[in-house]
Scaffold this active site. Structure first.
Site, mmCIF file in Angstrom:
data_model
loop_
_atom_site.group_PDB
_atom_site.id
_atom_site.type_symbol
_atom_site.label_atom_id
_atom_site.label_comp_id
_atom_site.label_asym_id
_atom_site.label_seq_id
_atom_site.Cartn_x
_atom_site.Cartn_y
_atom_site.Cartn_z
ATOM 1 N N HIS A 160 33.721 43.215 0.741
ATOM 2 C CA HIS A 160 33.672 43.230 -0.725
ATOM 3 C C HIS A 160 32.241 43.203 -1.254
ATOM 4 C CE1 HIS A 160 34.956 43.020 -4.747
ATOM 5 N NE2 HIS A 160 36.071 42.343 -4.578
ATOM 6 N N ASP A 301 29.798 50.802 -5.815
ATOM 7 C CA ASP A 301 29.399 49.426 -5.569
ATOM 8 C C ASP A 301 30.340 48.541 -6.359
ATOM 9 O OD1 ASP A 301 28.517 49.901 -8.122
ATOM 10 O OD2 ASP A 301 26.395 49.875 -7.626
#
EC number: 2.3.1.-
Length: 319
Positions: A160, A301
């Site tokens: 993540h 991102d």
């Protein structure tokens, strides 16, 4: 719960040489939960040739080619300067992603998709086990599991700190496109990994109140409504229920109507005293669309913010 049989496990490197160096991570990346996000995709066999459907060689080759435009996913989580106190970054080493093949003679696709609810057992079966999410860990692990009905479960674990759900979906779409026959250079939309586009301004300027970044208030005295163990659940609202809810909210949007209902239910469930307790509502706002449109790129991102609303626990019972 039954198990699956792991057939192969290997590391798949990019099909071509990819850029080396480091990718800087923004504060939004670093603020994200440091860990792996598990995702499962279900596929029904689309023909009579079971051997050709999700053939391991084709999927593995497609992964290697997809890692060319998505080359940071073939790297490792690293630290700037190589020291323990360095800023977390992506080291573009080109080492590759973990690729696992497995099979299950117990499960069919309908067994899994009937009243599907994400759970730890599902993850253990169809998503590869992940290492500690700290440098120098791998960033992408995938598992292809063939079921007894001929269907397939594709499980992915993505770090993540590197990508969010939208970015993961973009990668999966590109990978699928390549396996179907598209050249690696013809990704649906080329990704952009310049995380410095989201760098903070040199001089800090706080223009609005952000309760989500303030210290948590002192907890209220524990009682039966707040001291219980947390549980996760997926609550499905039908189209008719949403319509009735919106009508009761004077034409509010779906988001506002559902949030208002959740707010009231939370107040009731916690037995909070009206006007004497604050309730915080945290929700996720994805800004990737805005960044993509403004800069004409496909930013990959963590473009996720977590704005928070705060209000007194005061409501009129209407539901």
């Amino acid at each position: 719960m039954a198990t699956v049989e792991v057939l192969t496990s290997e590391v798949v490197a990019p099909a071509e040489e990819t850029p080396a160096g480091a990718v800087w991570l923004s504060n939004l990346d670093l603020a994200a939960r440091r860990g792996y996000t598990p995702t499962v995709y279900f596929y029904r066999r689309n023909g009579d040739d079971e051997a050709a459907f999700f053939a391991a060689d084709a999927v593995r080759d497609g992964l290697a080619r997809a890692l060319v435009p998505f080359y940071p996913l073939a790297g490792r989580l690293g630290l700037a300067g190589g020291g323990e106190d360095g800023r977390v970054q992506i080291d573009c080493t080109g080492e590759g992603a973990v690729f696992v093949t497995a099979r299950s003679g117990h499960y069919a696709l309908d067994d899994l998709m009937n009243e599907f609810v994400p759970c730890d057992e599902m993850r253990d079966l169809f998503v590869p086990p992940t290492p500690p999410p700290n440098p120098p860990c791998a960033l992408l692990l995938v598992q292809v599991t063939h079921l007894r009905c001929g269907g397939v479960v594709l499980g992915m674990a993505l770090h993540h700190s590197v990508v969010d759900a939208r970015s993961a979906a973009h990668f999966a779409e590109t990978w699928a496109s390549i396996v179907r026959g598209a050249p690696a250079g013809d990704a649906p939309v080329p990704p952009c990994f310049d995380h410095k586009l989201l760098a903070a301004r040199p001089a800090r300027a706080v223009l609005y109140d952000h309760p989500e970044y303030k210290p948590e208030p002192a907890p209220a005295p524990a009682h039966a409504a707040t001291a219980s163990t947390y549980a996760s659940a997926i609550i499905t609202l039908t189209k008719q229920q949403v319509g009735a809810l919106k009508a009761a909210c004077a034409g509010a949007s779906t988001f506002r109507a559902v949030v208002a209902l959740v707010w009231q239910c939370a107040c009731r469930a916690r037995s909070l005293p009206p006007d004497k307790a604050n309730l915080f509502l945290l929700y996720k706002y994805i800004s990737e669309d805005w960044v993509d449109i403004q800069l004409n790129i496909q930013q990959r991102d963590n473009c996720i913010y977590a704005p928070t609303l705060k209000a007194n626990c005061c409501f009129t019972p209407t539901f």
